[in-house]
Design a protein around this motif. Structure first.
Motif, PDB file in Angstrom:
ATOM      1  N   SER A 103       0.874  -1.177   0.000  1.00  7.67           N
ATOM      2  CA  SER A 103       0.000   0.000   0.000  1.00  7.67           C
ATOM      3  C   SER A 103       0.907   1.221   0.000  1.00  7.67           C
ATOM      4  O   SER A 103       1.125   1.857   1.030  1.00  7.67           O
ATOM      5  N   GLU A 104       1.466   1.515  -1.173  1.00  3.13           N
ATOM      6  CA  GLU A 104       2.406   2.617  -1.335  1.00  3.13           C
ATOM      7  C   GLU A 104       1.832   3.584  -2.368  1.00  3.13           C
ATOM      8  O   GLU A 104       2.162   3.542  -3.549  1.00  3.13           O
ATOM      9  N   GLY A 105       0.924   4.431  -1.909  1.00  2.00           N
ATOM     10  CA  GLY A 105       0.264   5.351  -2.818  1.00  2.00           C
ATOM     11  C   GLY A 105      -0.534   4.601  -3.874  1.00  2.00           C
ATOM     12  O   GLY A 105      -0.875   3.429  -3.719  1.00  2.00           O
ATOM     13  N   SER A 106      -0.830   5.287  -4.968  1.00  2.00           N
ATOM     14  CA  SER A 106      -1.566   4.641  -6.062  1.00  2.00           C
ATOM     15  C   SER A 106      -0.647   3.844  -6.976  1.00  2.00           C
ATOM     16  O   SER A 106      -1.112   3.018  -7.756  1.00  2.00           O
ATOM     17  N   GLY A 107       0.684   4.066  -6.855  1.00  2.00           N
ATOM     18  CA  GLY A 107       1.626   3.409  -7.753  1.00  2.00           C
ATOM     19  C   GLY A 107       1.874   1.960  -7.438  1.00  2.00           C
ATOM     20  O   GLY A 107       2.099   1.146  -8.343  1.00  2.00           O
TER      21      GLY A 107
END
Length: 206
Positions: free
Chosen positions: A186-190
């Motif tokens: 879960s690291e931003g949208s990327g």
């Protein structure tokens, strides 16, 4: 530098509101905190918007954060300021950047898989050269199984890492950890969702 279409694409991605890969350090990198004691100087390779470089600075290291996107580096500077630390941002096209010799105690490369085999080979050689004797390489990437997940990373199979490839690439280093596993990112949208990961911790011989 922005004449490179690949760099322009990254600059456009980083121009979105918010931080593409989030503001928190990569989980693998954060797990290496215990290895950073007595380390002084770190290089964060293709550090993007600075989440990992800033975290390294929060651990007390003198950090050089390199990336090819001016937009990303502006955001990295702002992130460092909000966190109350300093990092040195250097705009670097890694196809031509000159890697320094024996300059860093730590070199971190987190999801730097924009590089195909030829560039990757040059980068891996440069990362090793940049380490001082006894210095640590911290590398995380995606395995080929990531193509089935489709939750981030490159779409080219040749850009992905296997344990054998990394053992061969860093054969002159002492491998302290080489682990393949699946985990929820879960690291931003990327980087969002179940992911096929591979972690490497290696030490340059004294």
């Amino acid at each position: 530098m922005m004449d490179d279409p690949g760099l322009r694409r990254w600059d456009e991605r980083y121009a979105q509101q918010g931080y593409l890969f989030g503001e928190q350090a990569n989980a693998f990198l954060a797990r290496q905190r215990h290895r950073l004691q007595s380390r002084v100087r770190a290089l964060a390779v293709a550090d993007g918007e600075g989440r990992n470089g800033v975290w390294l600075a929060e651990q007390g290291l003198d950090v050089v954060s390199i990336d090819g996107s001016p937009t990303a580096q502006d955001k990295a500077r702002r992130l460092a300021e909000r966190r109350g630390v300093e990092i040195t941002c250097e705009l670097a096209d890694l196809t031509t950047w000159t890697w320094p010799d024996h300059a860093f105690d730590v070199v971190a490369g987190i999801f730097i898989q924009f590089a195909g085999p030829d560039l990757r080979s040059r980068m891996f050689e440069g990362m090793q050269r940049a380490l001082r004797p006894g210095g640590l390489l911290l590398l995380e990437g995606y395995r080929p199984e990531q193509l089935a997940y489709g939750t981030g990373g490159p779409t080219a199979l040749e850009n992905l890492y296997t344990e054998r490839m990394l053992r061969d690439a860093f054969a002159d280093m002492q491998i302290l950890e080489l682990t393949s596993y699946d985990a929820l990112l879960s690291e931003g949208s990327g980087h969002a969702g179940m992911s096929a990961l591979i972690d490497l911790v290696a030490r340059r011989p004294e």
